[in-house]
Scaffold this motif. Structure first.
Motif, PDB file in Angstrom:
ATOM      1  N   GLU A 166      46.172 -39.900 -51.077  1.00  0.00           N
ATOM      2  CA  GLU A 166      44.487 -40.317 -51.141  1.00  0.00           C
ATOM      3  C   GLU A 166      43.905 -38.929 -51.332  1.00  0.00           C
ATOM      4  OE1 GLU A 166      40.768 -42.378 -49.044  1.00  0.00           O
ATOM      5  OE2 GLU A 166      42.402 -42.111 -47.979  1.00  0.00           O
ATOM      6  N   THR A 203      44.287 -39.861 -43.012  1.00  0.00           N
ATOM      7  CA  THR A 203      43.430 -39.514 -43.677  1.00  0.00           C
ATOM      8  C   THR A 203      42.640 -40.878 -42.504  1.00  0.00           C
ATOM      9  OG1 THR A 203      43.810 -41.878 -44.221  1.00  0.00           O
ATOM     10  CG2 THR A 203      43.896 -40.179 -46.125  1.00  0.00           C
ATOM     11  N   LYS A 214      41.711 -50.077 -42.945  1.00  0.00           N
ATOM     12  CA  LYS A 214      41.275 -49.483 -43.996  1.00  0.00           C
ATOM     13  C   LYS A 214      40.713 -50.176 -44.730  1.00  0.00           C
ATOM     14  CE  LYS A 214      41.570 -45.035 -46.048  1.00  0.00           C
ATOM     15  NZ  LYS A 214      41.198 -43.484 -45.883  1.00  0.00           N
ATOM     16  N   ASN A 215      41.498 -50.769 -45.033  1.00  0.00           N
ATOM     17  CA  ASN A 215      41.018 -52.020 -46.191  1.00  0.00           C
ATOM     18  C   ASN A 215      39.883 -52.800 -45.957  1.00  0.00           C
ATOM     19  OD1 ASN A 215      43.053 -51.868 -48.748  1.00  0.00           O
ATOM     20  ND2 ASN A 215      44.105 -52.213 -46.266  1.00  0.00           N
ATOM     21  N   GLN A 223      37.363 -49.110 -46.522  1.00  0.00           N
ATOM     22  CA  GLN A 223      37.024 -48.866 -48.220  1.00  0.00           C
ATOM     23  C   GLN A 223      36.705 -49.584 -49.063  1.00  0.00           C
ATOM     24  OE1 GLN A 223      37.789 -45.166 -48.596  1.00  0.00           O
ATOM     25  NE2 GLN A 223      37.236 -44.910 -45.920  1.00  0.00           N
ATOM     26  N   LYS A 224      36.518 -49.222 -49.866  1.00  0.00           N
ATOM     27  CA  LYS A 224      36.483 -50.152 -51.189  1.00  0.00           C
ATOM     28  C   LYS A 224      37.447 -50.125 -52.461  1.00  0.00           C
ATOM     29  CE  LYS A 224      34.625 -46.939 -55.007  1.00  0.00           C
ATOM     30  NZ  LYS A 224      35.445 -47.291 -56.206  1.00  0.00           N
ATOM     31  N   ASP A 225      38.518 -49.350 -52.208  1.00  0.00           N
ATOM     32  CA  ASP A 225      39.122 -49.290 -52.937  1.00  0.00           C
ATOM     33  C   ASP A 225      40.448 -50.185 -52.291  1.00  0.00           C
ATOM     34  OD1 ASP A 225      39.271 -47.733 -54.600  1.00  0.00           O
ATOM     35  OD2 ASP A 225      38.878 -46.008 -53.675  1.00  0.00           O
ATOM     36  N   TYR A 277      44.097 -50.354 -50.068  1.00  0.00           N
ATOM     37  CA  TYR A 277      45.531 -49.603 -49.777  1.00  0.00           C
ATOM     38  C   TYR A 277      46.790 -50.080 -49.293  1.00  0.00           C
ATOM     39  CZ  TYR A 277      41.727 -46.275 -50.088  1.00  0.00           C
ATOM     40  OH  TYR A 277      41.294 -44.797 -49.830  1.00  0.00           O
ATOM     41  N   THR A 309      47.284 -46.433 -44.928  1.00  0.00           N
ATOM     42  CA  THR A 309      46.354 -45.496 -44.505  1.00  0.00           C
ATOM     43  C   THR A 309      46.369 -44.833 -45.004  1.00  0.00           C
ATOM     44  OG1 THR A 309      47.405 -44.000 -42.624  1.00  0.00           O
ATOM     45  CG2 THR A 309      46.245 -46.377 -41.490  1.00  0.00           C
ATOM     46  N   HIS A 310      47.552 -44.356 -45.820  1.00  0.00           N
ATOM     47  CA  HIS A 310      46.702 -43.273 -47.276  1.00  0.00           C
ATOM     48  C   HIS A 310      47.550 -43.518 -48.095  1.00  0.00           C
ATOM     49  CE1 HIS A 310      50.270 -41.984 -46.096  1.00  0.00           C
ATOM     50  NE2 HIS A 310      50.582 -40.828 -47.147  1.00  0.00           N
TER      51      HIS A 310
END
Length: 195
Positions: free
Chosen positions: A6, A16, A171-172, A175-177, A179, A182-183
């Motif tokens: 990322e 990250t 992380k998912n 975040q909007k993306d 994964y 975590t990166h």
């Protein structure tokens, strides 16, 4: 939508995750990398030395099998956390890839949480098993180490992998993306989809 770091940095691993968690994640990653590299090199040296000893000097190294067995366990269980951190575990994704992004994101969170739960359960059961082996008092005949020493990396590997999958779920969620770790964003590199 390629599978890449990322941060877009060159080789190496920089977590990250924020603050202290990021520092711990980076240190664990570096330790795993060293363990994997040294373990593979030691196994190769041990095996080659045994072959040379057997065919040139007509004497095998008496502890080669036990040392290689120990190194295989070490490499395997240090490697599962490493693979989870870098999104490199085998995935069956034909149906998953056909789903819309929102559904894939929900499914990725569920997959990460279920996998983390399984890893933590295996962590618990592996500790129970190691305690039983330790009580048995068995030792490796050639090296003369207690047998349970071979398995000490098993719970560590399961625990680190469980943490990685739990962090992937978090992380998912935040975040909007989507994964894989975590990166590592979901998707394929160009060379992975060429026919």
């Amino acid at each position: 939508m390629g599978s890449s770091n990322e941060t877009g940095k060159a080789p190496g691993y920089a977590s990250t995750l924020p603050g202290f968690l990021g520092t711990v994640d980076t240190v664990i990653s570096q330790v795993e990398s060293v363990i994997l590299a040294v373990g593979v090199i030691l196994m190769a040296i041990n095996t080659v030395a045994n072959v040379v000893g057997r065919f040139v000097f007509q004497h095998s190294i008496f502890f080669t099998e036990e040392l290689n067995r120990t190194l295989i366990v070490l490499i395997t269980f240090a490697g599962i956390g490493y693979a989870a951190r870098h999104g490199r575990h085998i995935r069956m994704s034909a149906i998953y890839d056909a789903l819309p992004p929102k559904t894939r994101k929900i499914l990725m969170i569920v997959i990460a949480l279920v996998t983390a739960t399984v890893m933590f359960a295996l962590f618990y059961f592996s500790i129970t098993y190691i305690m039983k082996v330790a009580k048995s008092g068995r030792i490796l005949p050639a090296i003369q180490f207690p047998v349970y020493w071979i398995y000490l990396w098993v719970p560590v590997g399961f625990f680190v992998t469980g943490v990685q999958y739990a962090l992937t779920a978090v992380k998912n969620v935040v975040q909007k993306d989507i994964y894989l770790s975590t990166h590592v964003l979901e998707g394929y590199e160009e060379d992975e989809i060429e026919i």
